[in-house]
Design a protein around this motif. Structure first.
Motif, mmCIF file in Angstrom:
data_model
loop_
_atom_site.group_PDB
_atom_site.id
_atom_site.type_symbol
_atom_site.label_atom_id
_atom_site.label_comp_id
_atom_site.label_asym_id
_atom_site.label_seq_id
_atom_site.Cartn_x
_atom_site.Cartn_y
_atom_site.Cartn_z
ATOM 1 N N ILE A 44 26.420 64.675 -7.185
ATOM 2 C CA ILE A 44 27.217 64.674 -5.953
ATOM 3 C C ILE A 44 28.365 63.681 -6.113
ATOM 4 O O ILE A 44 29.521 63.970 -5.790
ATOM 5 N N MET A 45 28.038 62.507 -6.671
ATOM 6 C CA MET A 45 29.046 61.458 -6.836
ATOM 7 C C MET A 45 30.135 61.870 -7.827
ATOM 8 O O MET A 45 31.296 61.500 -7.678
ATOM 9 N N SER A 46 29.766 62.624 -8.845
ATOM 10 C CA SER A 46 30.774 63.093 -9.802
ATOM 11 C C SER A 46 31.772 64.007 -9.096
ATOM 12 O O SER A 46 32.968 63.983 -9.402
ATOM 13 N N GLY A 47 31.278 64.791 -8.136
ATOM 14 C CA GLY A 47 32.167 65.626 -7.329
ATOM 15 C C GLY A 47 33.066 64.764 -6.457
ATOM 16 O O GLY A 47 34.265 65.017 -6.327
ATOM 17 N N VAL A 48 32.477 63.720 -5.889
ATOM 18 C CA VAL A 48 33.257 62.799 -5.044
ATOM 19 C C VAL A 48 34.343 62.128 -5.891
ATOM 20 O O VAL A 48 35.480 61.962 -5.454
ATOM 21 N N GLN A 49 33.985 61.785 -7.118
ATOM 22 C CA GLN A 49 34.953 61.142 -8.012
ATOM 23 C C GLN A 49 36.140 62.065 -8.289
ATOM 24 O O GLN A 49 37.297 61.643 -8.261
ATOM 25 N N ALA A 50 35.846 63.336 -8.528
ATOM 26 C CA ALA A 50 36.923 64.304 -8.791
ATOM 27 C C ALA A 50 37.827 64.438 -7.573
ATOM 28 O O ALA A 50 39.053 64.496 -7.689
ATOM 29 N N GLY A 87 17.421 56.696 0.730
ATOM 30 C CA GLY A 87 17.400 55.336 0.184
ATOM 31 C C GLY A 87 18.736 54.633 0.298
ATOM 32 O O GLY A 87 18.816 53.413 0.139
ATOM 33 N N ILE A 88 19.794 55.386 0.573
ATOM 34 C CA ILE A 88 21.106 54.772 0.756
ATOM 35 C C ILE A 88 21.169 54.183 2.162
ATOM 36 O O ILE A 88 21.038 54.921 3.136
ATOM 37 N N PRO A 89 21.345 52.859 2.273
ATOM 38 C CA PRO A 89 21.389 52.256 3.611
ATOM 39 C C PRO A 89 22.509 52.863 4.454
ATOM 40 O O PRO A 89 23.622 53.056 3.964
ATOM 41 N N GLY A 125 35.591 50.612 -0.565
ATOM 42 C CA GLY A 125 34.343 51.075 0.043
ATOM 43 C C GLY A 125 33.411 51.700 -0.979
ATOM 44 O O GLY A 125 32.198 51.493 -0.936
ATOM 45 N N CYS A 126 33.960 52.476 -1.900
ATOM 46 C CA CYS A 126 33.148 53.059 -2.986
ATOM 47 C C CYS A 126 32.461 51.923 -3.747
ATOM 48 O O CYS A 126 31.246 51.926 -3.960
ATOM 49 N N ASN A 127 33.266 50.948 -4.153
ATOM 50 C CA ASN A 127 32.743 49.871 -4.985
ATOM 51 C C ASN A 127 31.779 48.965 -4.227
ATOM 52 O O ASN A 127 30.803 48.486 -4.804
ATOM 53 N N GLY A 128 32.039 48.780 -2.925
ATOM 54 C CA GLY A 128 31.144 47.965 -2.120
ATOM 55 C C GLY A 128 29.730 48.529 -2.139
ATOM 56 O O GLY A 128 28.754 47.791 -2.302
ATOM 57 N N CYS A 129 29.633 49.834 -1.977
ATOM 58 C CA CYS A 129 28.299 50.447 -1.981
ATOM 59 C C CYS A 129 27.683 50.378 -3.381
ATOM 60 O O CYS A 129 26.514 50.054 -3.542
ATOM 61 N N HIS A 130 28.475 50.656 -4.391
ATOM 62 C CA HIS A 130 27.946 50.598 -5.758
ATOM 63 C C HIS A 130 27.398 49.202 -6.063
ATOM 64 O O HIS A 130 26.307 49.061 -6.611
ATOM 65 N N GLN A 131 28.165 48.179 -5.678
ATOM 66 C CA GLN A 131 27.732 46.802 -5.949
ATOM 67 C C GLN A 131 26.446 46.472 -5.200
ATOM 68 O O GLN A 131 25.524 45.892 -5.763
ATOM 69 N N GLY A 134 23.151 47.860 -6.843
ATOM 70 C CA GLY A 134 22.876 47.590 -8.256
ATOM 71 C C GLY A 134 23.613 48.532 -9.188
ATOM 72 O O GLY A 134 23.195 48.757 -10.326
ATOM 73 N N ARG A 135 24.728 49.095 -8.711
ATOM 74 C CA ARG A 135 25.520 50.002 -9.553
ATOM 75 C C ARG A 135 26.949 49.475 -9.711
ATOM 76 O O ARG A 135 27.898 50.239 -9.817
ATOM 77 N N GLY A 136 27.070 48.140 -9.720
ATOM 78 C CA GLY A 136 28.395 47.521 -9.821
ATOM 79 C C GLY A 136 29.147 47.917 -11.078
ATOM 80 O O GLY A 136 30.370 47.804 -11.155
ATOM 81 N N PHE A 137 28.407 48.413 -12.064
ATOM 82 C CA PHE A 137 29.059 48.850 -13.313
ATOM 83 C C PHE A 137 29.814 50.167 -13.126
ATOM 84 O O PHE A 137 30.567 50.576 -14.006
ATOM 85 N N ILE A 138 29.589 50.838 -12.001
ATOM 86 C CA ILE A 138 30.393 52.035 -11.692
ATOM 87 C C ILE A 138 31.576 51.568 -10.848
ATOM 88 O O ILE A 138 31.468 51.440 -9.624
ATOM 89 N N ALA A 139 32.674 51.252 -11.532
ATOM 90 C CA ALA A 139 33.830 50.657 -10.854
ATOM 91 C C ALA A 139 34.938 51.690 -10.687
ATOM 92 O O ALA A 139 35.483 52.208 -11.656
#
Ligand code: HEC
Length: 158
Positions: A44-50, A87-89, A125-131, A134-139
């Protein structure tokens, strides 16, 4: 205006999802398996990225019709993620409400400067959630080149 309600709609839909899934299972004569296909969060996120890349370049080219379309697709992806992955807050998703509205307003106003600023808020906002998950490496970043992964930073973060 419609956009402000996207999260509320998400939450209301969320309440009825298990029931809806169960019903469609029973009603679908063509389904050969009782298992419902659930897309992986990463897919789903790969679609969001595109959509994030396309949204940026559509806005930059002042193709506001396309920008509006890509924004709608992007939101649908985030909504799906929130619906399917409990699981996503919820607060991680609702914090995007403001930035998404800002992008939408900039598109309606056909304002390139506001659009660029709003996109940077959305990207934060994307990065805030990733961080926070525990997915801060997805920048994610504003793309510099028109390439599929131009909006991702591959060098290690700090
Ligand atoms: C509410 C939380 C949240 C938001 C908001 C969010 N993401 Fe994600 N994203 C995640 C999580 C969690 C993962 C990791 C999924 C996993 O571990 O399988 C992820 C993974 C990704 C990936 C990696 C996909 C892969 O398989 O390589 C990309 C790219 C991505 N997100 C892009 C974005 C973009 C672009 C935005 C903003 C428009 C965004 N995300 C907003 C939670 C979020």
């Amino acid at each position: 205006m419609k956009l402000r309600g996207w999260m509320i709609g998400t939450l209301m839909l969320g309440a009825s999802v298990p029931l809806a899934l169960a019903q469609s299972d029973m009603r679908s004569p063509s389904s050969s398996s009782s298992e419902q296909y659930v897309p992986r969060l990463g897919d789903i996120m790969s679609g969001v990225q595109a959509r994030h890349v396309k949204l940026w370049f559509a806005g930059k080219a002042q193709n506001w019709g396309l920008a509006e379309f890509e924004l709608r697709q992007l939101k649908a992806g985030l909504t799906e993620a929130a619906l399917l992955y409990s699981g996503i807050p919820v607060t991680n998703v609702t914090t995007l409400d403001g930035p998404l509205t800002d992008v939408s307003d900039a598109i309606s106003a056909k304002d390139g400067r506001k659009f660029a600023k709003a996109m940077s808020g959305l990207t934060d906002g994307c990065n805030g959630c990733h961080q926070s998950m525990g997915r801060g490496f997805i920048a994610i970043r504003i793309p510099t080149q028109q390439q599929p992964f131009g909006n991702q930073q591959f060098a290690p973060q700090r």
